[in-house]
Design a protein around this motif. Structure first.
Motif, PDB file in Angstrom:
ATOM      1  N   LEU A  72      -1.889  14.936  -6.011  1.00  0.00           N
ATOM      2  CA  LEU A  72      -0.752  14.140  -6.499  1.00  0.00           C
ATOM      3  C   LEU A  72       0.029  14.931  -7.542  1.00  0.00           C
ATOM      4  O   LEU A  72      -0.557  15.479  -8.478  1.00  0.00           O
ATOM      5  CB  LEU A  72      -1.252  12.834  -7.124  1.00  0.00           C
ATOM      6  CG  LEU A  72      -2.044  11.891  -6.225  1.00  0.00           C
ATOM      7  CD1 LEU A  72      -2.393  10.608  -6.986  1.00  0.00           C
ATOM      8  CD2 LEU A  72      -1.262  11.567  -4.960  1.00  0.00           C
ATOM      9  N   SER A  73       1.363  14.947  -7.367  1.00  0.00           N
ATOM     10  CA  SER A  73       2.183  15.657  -8.341  1.00  0.00           C
ATOM     11  C   SER A  73       2.890  14.659  -9.247  1.00  0.00           C
ATOM     12  O   SER A  73       3.511  15.021 -10.237  1.00  0.00           O
ATOM     13  CB  SER A  73       3.215  16.519  -7.609  1.00  0.00           C
ATOM     14  OG  SER A  73       3.791  15.775  -6.571  1.00  0.00           O
ATOM     15  N   TYR A  74       2.800  13.376  -8.877  1.00  0.00           N
ATOM     16  CA  TYR A  74       3.411  12.296  -9.675  1.00  0.00           C
ATOM     17  C   TYR A  74       2.461  11.115  -9.598  1.00  0.00           C
ATOM     18  O   TYR A  74       1.932  10.821  -8.525  1.00  0.00           O
ATOM     19  CB  TYR A  74       4.765  11.917  -9.075  1.00  0.00           C
ATOM     20  CG  TYR A  74       5.291  10.576  -9.535  1.00  0.00           C
ATOM     21  CD1 TYR A  74       5.929  10.442 -10.755  1.00  0.00           C
ATOM     22  CD2 TYR A  74       5.136   9.441  -8.739  1.00  0.00           C
ATOM     23  CE1 TYR A  74       6.391   9.204 -11.194  1.00  0.00           C
ATOM     24  CE2 TYR A  74       5.603   8.199  -9.162  1.00  0.00           C
ATOM     25  CZ  TYR A  74       6.235   8.091 -10.384  1.00  0.00           C
ATOM     26  OH  TYR A  74       6.699   6.868 -10.809  1.00  0.00           O
ATOM     27  N   THR A  75       2.199  10.458 -10.712  1.00  0.00           N
ATOM     28  CA  THR A  75       1.344   9.266 -10.685  1.00  0.00           C
ATOM     29  C   THR A  75       1.945   8.182 -11.571  1.00  0.00           C
ATOM     30  O   THR A  75       2.725   8.468 -12.490  1.00  0.00           O
ATOM     31  CB  THR A  75      -0.086   9.549 -11.207  1.00  0.00           C
ATOM     32  OG1 THR A  75      -0.001  10.032 -12.541  1.00  0.00           O
ATOM     33  CG2 THR A  75      -0.820  10.556 -10.341  1.00  0.00           C
ATOM     34  N   ARG A  76       1.609   6.953 -11.260  1.00  0.00           N
ATOM     35  CA  ARG A  76       2.106   5.828 -12.067  1.00  0.00           C
ATOM     36  C   ARG A  76       0.985   4.776 -12.169  1.00  0.00           C
ATOM     37  O   ARG A  76       1.176   3.611 -11.876  1.00  0.00           O
ATOM     38  CB  ARG A  76       3.362   5.279 -11.361  1.00  0.00           C
ATOM     39  CG  ARG A  76       4.099   4.212 -12.092  1.00  0.00           C
ATOM     40  CD  ARG A  76       4.939   4.743 -13.231  1.00  0.00           C
ATOM     41  NE  ARG A  76       5.283   3.675 -14.153  1.00  0.00           N
ATOM     42  CZ  ARG A  76       6.210   2.764 -13.932  1.00  0.00           C
ATOM     43  NH1 ARG A  76       6.913   2.767 -12.837  1.00  0.00           N
ATOM     44  NH2 ARG A  76       6.449   1.824 -14.822  1.00  0.00           N
ATOM     45  N   GLU A  84      -2.496   0.371  -4.206  1.00  0.00           N
ATOM     46  CA  GLU A  84      -1.442  -0.635  -4.051  1.00  0.00           C
ATOM     47  C   GLU A  84      -0.462  -0.506  -5.213  1.00  0.00           C
ATOM     48  O   GLU A  84      -0.833  -0.062  -6.306  1.00  0.00           O
ATOM     49  CB  GLU A  84      -2.045  -2.049  -4.031  1.00  0.00           C
ATOM     50  CG  GLU A  84      -2.717  -2.431  -5.351  1.00  0.00           C
ATOM     51  CD  GLU A  84      -3.516  -3.728  -5.293  1.00  0.00           C
ATOM     52  OE1 GLU A  84      -3.626  -4.343  -4.218  1.00  0.00           O
ATOM     53  OE2 GLU A  84      -4.046  -4.117  -6.367  1.00  0.00           O
ATOM     54  N   MET A  85       0.788  -0.923  -4.932  1.00  0.00           N
ATOM     55  CA  MET A  85       1.781  -0.967  -6.014  1.00  0.00           C
ATOM     56  C   MET A  85       1.886  -2.401  -6.504  1.00  0.00           C
ATOM     57  O   MET A  85       2.069  -3.332  -5.720  1.00  0.00           O
ATOM     58  CB  MET A  85       3.151  -0.487  -5.526  1.00  0.00           C
ATOM     59  CG  MET A  85       4.208  -0.544  -6.622  1.00  0.00           C
ATOM     60  SD  MET A  85       5.847  -0.083  -6.067  1.00  0.00           S
ATOM     61  CE  MET A  85       5.707   1.692  -6.009  1.00  0.00           C
ATOM     62  N   TYR A  96       0.842  -1.193   0.000  1.00  0.00           N
ATOM     63  CA  TYR A  96       0.000   0.000   0.000  1.00  0.00           C
ATOM     64  C   TYR A  96       0.873   1.238   0.000  1.00  0.00           C
ATOM     65  O   TYR A  96       1.974   1.246   0.566  1.00  0.00           O
ATOM     66  CB  TYR A  96      -0.892   0.041   1.257  1.00  0.00           C
ATOM     67  CG  TYR A  96      -2.104  -0.838   1.160  1.00  0.00           C
ATOM     68  CD1 TYR A  96      -3.059  -0.627   0.172  1.00  0.00           C
ATOM     69  CD2 TYR A  96      -2.307  -1.870   2.075  1.00  0.00           C
ATOM     70  CE1 TYR A  96      -4.188  -1.439   0.080  1.00  0.00           C
ATOM     71  CE2 TYR A  96      -3.431  -2.686   1.995  1.00  0.00           C
ATOM     72  CZ  TYR A  96      -4.363  -2.467   0.998  1.00  0.00           C
ATOM     73  OH  TYR A  96      -5.470  -3.265   0.901  1.00  0.00           O
ATOM     74  N   LEU A  97       0.373   2.289  -0.622  1.00  0.00           N
ATOM     75  CA  LEU A  97       1.094   3.563  -0.689  1.00  0.00           C
ATOM     76  C   LEU A  97       0.342   4.618   0.126  1.00  0.00           C
ATOM     77  O   LEU A  97      -0.848   4.448   0.417  1.00  0.00           O
ATOM     78  CB  LEU A  97       1.211   4.015  -2.149  1.00  0.00           C
ATOM     79  CG  LEU A  97       1.871   3.005  -3.095  1.00  0.00           C
ATOM     80  CD1 LEU A  97       1.817   3.493  -4.542  1.00  0.00           C
ATOM     81  CD2 LEU A  97       3.325   2.719  -2.680  1.00  0.00           C
ATOM     82  N   ASP A 121       5.165  -4.501 -11.020  1.00  0.00           N
ATOM     83  CA  ASP A 121       5.875  -3.794 -12.105  1.00  0.00           C
ATOM     84  C   ASP A 121       5.992  -2.297 -11.770  1.00  0.00           C
ATOM     85  O   ASP A 121       6.417  -1.504 -12.619  1.00  0.00           O
ATOM     86  CB  ASP A 121       5.167  -3.986 -13.460  1.00  0.00           C
ATOM     87  CG  ASP A 121       3.794  -3.339 -13.501  1.00  0.00           C
ATOM     88  OD1 ASP A 121       3.322  -2.851 -12.438  1.00  0.00           O
ATOM     89  OD2 ASP A 121       3.171  -3.328 -14.587  1.00  0.00           O
ATOM     90  N   GLY A 122       5.598  -1.938 -10.553  1.00  0.00           N
ATOM     91  CA  GLY A 122       5.739  -0.540 -10.120  1.00  0.00           C
ATOM     92  C   GLY A 122       4.543   0.338 -10.434  1.00  0.00           C
ATOM     93  O   GLY A 122       4.500   1.494 -10.007  1.00  0.00           O
ATOM     94  N   THR A 123       3.562  -0.199 -11.170  1.00  0.00           N
ATOM     95  CA  THR A 123       2.382   0.621 -11.471  1.00  0.00           C
ATOM     96  C   THR A 123       1.394   0.538 -10.303  1.00  0.00           C
ATOM     97  O   THR A 123       1.496  -0.345  -9.452  1.00  0.00           O
ATOM     98  CB  THR A 123       1.695   0.187 -12.782  1.00  0.00           C
ATOM     99  OG1 THR A 123       1.291  -1.177 -12.668  1.00  0.00           O
ATOM    100  CG2 THR A 123       2.630   0.352 -13.969  1.00  0.00           C
ATOM    101  N   TRP A 124       0.452   1.484 -10.279  1.00  0.00           N
ATOM    102  CA  TRP A 124      -0.482   1.586  -9.150  1.00  0.00           C
ATOM    103  C   TRP A 124      -1.894   1.156  -9.549  1.00  0.00           C
ATOM    104  O   TRP A 124      -2.330   1.364 -10.681  1.00  0.00           O
ATOM    105  CB  TRP A 124      -0.597   3.039  -8.674  1.00  0.00           C
ATOM    106  CG  TRP A 124       0.664   3.749  -8.368  1.00  0.00           C
ATOM    107  CD1 TRP A 124       1.923   3.222  -8.256  1.00  0.00           C
ATOM    108  CD2 TRP A 124       0.787   5.150  -8.122  1.00  0.00           C
ATOM    109  NE1 TRP A 124       2.820   4.212  -7.955  1.00  0.00           N
ATOM    110  CE2 TRP A 124       2.148   5.408  -7.871  1.00  0.00           C
ATOM    111  CE3 TRP A 124      -0.118   6.225  -8.082  1.00  0.00           C
ATOM    112  CZ2 TRP A 124       2.624   6.688  -7.590  1.00  0.00           C
ATOM    113  CZ3 TRP A 124       0.353   7.488  -7.804  1.00  0.00           C
ATOM    114  CH2 TRP A 124       1.719   7.707  -7.557  1.00  0.00           C
ATOM    115  N   ASN A 125      -2.576   0.592  -8.554  1.00  0.00           N
ATOM    116  CA  ASN A 125      -3.979   0.205  -8.727  1.00  0.00           C
ATOM    117  C   ASN A 125      -4.770   0.662  -7.514  1.00  0.00           C
ATOM    118  O   ASN A 125      -4.318   0.477  -6.383  1.00  0.00           O
ATOM    119  CB  ASN A 125      -4.076  -1.327  -8.847  1.00  0.00           C
ATOM    120  CG  ASN A 125      -5.518  -1.805  -8.837  1.00  0.00           C
ATOM    121  OD1 ASN A 125      -6.388  -1.191  -9.473  1.00  0.00           O
ATOM    122  ND2 ASN A 125      -5.783  -2.886  -8.117  1.00  0.00           N
TER     123      ASN A 125
END
Ligand code: MAN
Ligand code: CA
Length: 199
Positions: A157-161, A177-178, A137-138, A181-185
Motif C-alpha cells: 500500500l502506498s496510501y492508507t486511511r 471496508e470503507m 469493500y476495497l 467517514d472515508g476511513t478504513w477498517n
C-alpha cells in the motif's frame, strides 16, 4: 483519438450501469450501421462482417462516439452513479454483495473492485458510501503476514486511511471496508456491502 482501451473502459461502465439507469430510448441520431460483406470477400486485416471505412468516415464515427460518450458521462454524473478521480472512473450499481461477488461483478463489467490509491480516489469512493449509507469493500487484502495489508495484485500500500486503532483483526479480518467517514477498517469478507467498481 479514442484509444481502444478507453472505449473498452467506457463500454464497461455503460453496461455495468445500464440496468439501473436506462429509462427511455435515446433521441434519434444513431450511428451508421455497418453492412455485411459476403464471406469470401473478407481480406486480411479486415474485421469479418464489416465494410472497410475510409479515414473521413472513421473520423465521423469517432466524433459521434465521443459526443455520445460525453452525453452518457454527463447523465451518469448527474445521477451520481459515477465519480471521476485522476483518470479513473468509479461506478456503483447501488447493489450490495460480499467481497468475492463484488470482485466478480466488477471484473465481469470490464473493471475491478474500487481501490483508492490517493486521497482524491478515496473521496470519489466515499461519495457513494455516503450517498447509499453503506460501507464498501476495497481492493485491499491482508497478506500472509497478519496486519500487513496490500493491493490485490500483491503490491504494498502506498496510501492508507485506517480508522484509529485499525487494522486490528490480526489475521481474522482479511478484507477492508470503507466507513461512512472515508476511513478504513479490516473486516471479514462475507458482509453485504455496496458494490463500487473502478474502470
Ligand atoms: C467490529 C468489527 C471490527 C472492528 C471493530 C471496531 O468488531 O467491525 O472489524 O475492528 O468493530 O470496534
Ligand atoms: Ca477491524
Amino acid at each position: 483519438m479514442l484509444s481502444p482501451q478507453l472505449v473498452h473502459k467506457i463500454l464497461g461502465v455503460v453496461f455495468f450501469l445500464l440496468p439501473c439507469c436506462v429509462q427511455g430510448k435515446p433521441a434519434g441520431n444513431s450511428l451508421p450501421s455497418f453492412s455485411r460483406l459476403p464471406e469470401e470477400k473478407v481480406e486480411e486485416g479486415v474485421v469479418p462482417g464489416f465494410k472497410l471505412l475510409d479515414d473521413k468516415e472513421m473520423e465521423d464515427i469517432v466524433r459521434q462516439l465521443n459526443r455520445q460518450i460525453s452525453r452518457l458521462e454527463g447523465v451518469f454524473h448527474l445521477q451520481h452513479v459515477i465519480t471521476a478521480a485522476g483518470g479513473k472512473i468509479f461506478a456503483t450499481s447501488g447493489k450490495r454483495a460480499d467481497f468475492q461477488t463484488t470482485r466478480k461483478t466488477c471484473k465481469k463489467a470490464g473493471g475491478s473492485i474500487a481501490t483508492p490509491r490517493n486521497a482524491s480516489e478515496n473521496d470519489a469512493i466515499l461519495h457513494f458510501v455516503k450517498r447509499f449509507g453503506t460501507y464498501a469493500y476495497l481492493g485491499i487484502r491482508e497478506s500472509l503476514i497478519p496486519t500487513k495489508f496490500q493491493f490485490l495484485d500483491g503490491t504494498p500500500l502506498s496510501y492508507t486511511r485506517w480508522h484509529s486503532r485499525e487494522p486490528a483483526g490480526r489475521g481474522e479480518e482479511e478484507c477492508v471496508e470503507m466507513y461512512t467517514d472515508g476511513t478504513w477498517n479490516d473486516r471479514k469478507c462475507y458482509k453485504n456491502h455496496l458494490i463500487v467498481c473502478q474502470f
